[in-house]
Design an enzyme around this catalytic site. Structure first.
Site, PDB file in Angstrom:
ATOM      1  N   LYS A  17      21.401  17.979  -7.530  1.00 47.56           N
ATOM      2  CA  LYS A  17      20.674  19.184  -7.944  1.00 47.56           C
ATOM      3  C   LYS A  17      20.596  20.136  -6.751  1.00 47.56           C
ATOM      4  O   LYS A  17      20.108  19.767  -5.685  1.00 47.56           O
ATOM      5  CB  LYS A  17      19.282  18.798  -8.456  1.00 47.56           C
ATOM      6  CG  LYS A  17      18.596  19.880  -9.228  1.00 47.56           C
ATOM      7  CD  LYS A  17      17.712  19.333 -10.338  1.00 47.56           C
ATOM      8  CE  LYS A  17      16.465  18.641  -9.875  1.00 47.56           C
ATOM      9  NZ  LYS A  17      15.237  19.337 -10.312  1.00 47.56           N
TER      10      LYS A  17
HETATM   11  C1  E4P Z   1      13.845  20.363 -13.400  1.00 51.20           C
HETATM   12  O1  E4P Z   1      14.983  20.232 -13.000  1.00 51.20           O
HETATM   13  C2  E4P Z   1      12.894  21.299 -12.782  1.00 51.20           C
HETATM   14  O2  E4P Z   1      12.743  21.018 -11.415  1.00 51.20           O
HETATM   15  C3  E4P Z   1      11.560  21.239 -13.463  1.00 51.20           C
HETATM   16  O3  E4P Z   1      11.746  21.284 -14.858  1.00 51.20           O
HETATM   17  C4  E4P Z   1      10.610  22.324 -12.985  1.00 51.20           C
HETATM   18  O4  E4P Z   1       9.425  22.275 -13.736  1.00 51.20           O
HETATM   19  P1  E4P Z   1       8.088  22.989 -13.273  1.00 51.20           P
HETATM   20  O5  E4P Z   1       8.306  24.466 -13.314  1.00 51.20           O
HETATM   21  O6  E4P Z   1       7.064  22.547 -14.247  1.00 51.20           O
HETATM   22  O7  E4P Z   1       7.813  22.528 -11.856  1.00 51.20           O
END
Ligand code: E4P
Length: 220
Positions: free
Chosen positions: A86
């Site tokens: 990621k």
């Molecule tokens: C997933 O890859 C993201 O990091 C995550 O969905 C972010 O979510 P949040 O905005 O609730 O932190």
């Protein structure tokens, strides 16, 4: 649409996997810290997650320069065959994605908020793109409309490789509903949202009525 779980919690992952719909996991060091994990142990924890999940596990690099992201990405990819690296949607992230993708390492470009960012991510070779919904809502903007625009734009083109859109920063069952209606390939959801997706008050009321009827039949 496929369901990914957005967590680092092994118990949540095991529980969701037992429901039969878990297609992958997205995680990062902050989610690991939330359950008491330390950055030093993050890679070992990714291995633990990969051993449970039969599907892609996105593990976020915390590096900020292209060379560091590439090195971190290669290390993450060595942990297990189902690791996806990621990488944030930024200049250094795009440059790192180009190199990692060319090496056959799948990348999930995260922190994506706009159509141009998503197209750049796809052009760089990202296998997954994660437009965020909830963080737009946090600043009183419409995250779902932004997601819809990204889905439409990405589906307009052939990037020469598979690209799947992960609706991310999902905060409610309605986010999941709308993401599915607009054709997002995947929704990555926290465990509490996944549970909400299973539940409905009318289901509960139906179960109560069923149990009462069943009691009557047994006592008759
Ligand atoms: C997933 O890859 C993201 O990091 C995550 O969905 C972010 O979510 P949040 O905005 O609730 O932190």
């Amino acid at each position: 649409m496929k369901f990914f779980l957005d967590t680092a919690d092994l118990a949540e992952i095991e529980e969701a996997a037992s429901w039969g719909a878990l297609a992958g996991v997205t995680t990062n060091p902050s989610l690991y810290a939330r359950i008491g994990g330390k950055l030093d142990d993050f890679h070992d924890h990714i291995k633990r997650i990969c051993d449970i999940v039969d599907g892609p596990v996105s593990a976020e690099s915390v590096a900020m320069t292209r060379d560091e992201i590439i090195a971190d990405g290669r290390e993450l990819a060595r942990i297990a065959d189902n690791v996806v690296v990621k990488v944030p949607t930024m200049v250094e992230g795009l440059a790192a994605t180009k190199v990692l993708a060319a090496e056959g390492i799948p990348v999930n470009m995260t922190l994506c908020f706009t159509v141009p960012q998503a197209i750049l991510a796809a052009r760089a070779g990202a296998r997954y793109i994660s437009p965020f919904i909830g963080r737009f809502d946090d600043i009183s903007e419409d995250g779902l409309t932004q997601l819809e625009q990204v889905v439409t734009a990405i589906n307009n083109y052939d990037f020469g490789h598979d690209v799947e859109i992960i609706a991310a920063s999902v905060r409610s069952a309605n986010h999941v509903t709308q993401a599915a209606l607009m054709g997002a390939d995947i929704a990555t959801v926290p465990f509490n949202v996944l549970k909400k997706c299973v539940e409905h008050p009318l289901t509960d009321r139906g179960l109560d009525a069923f149990l009462k009827d069943w009691e009557k039949v047994q006592n008759a």
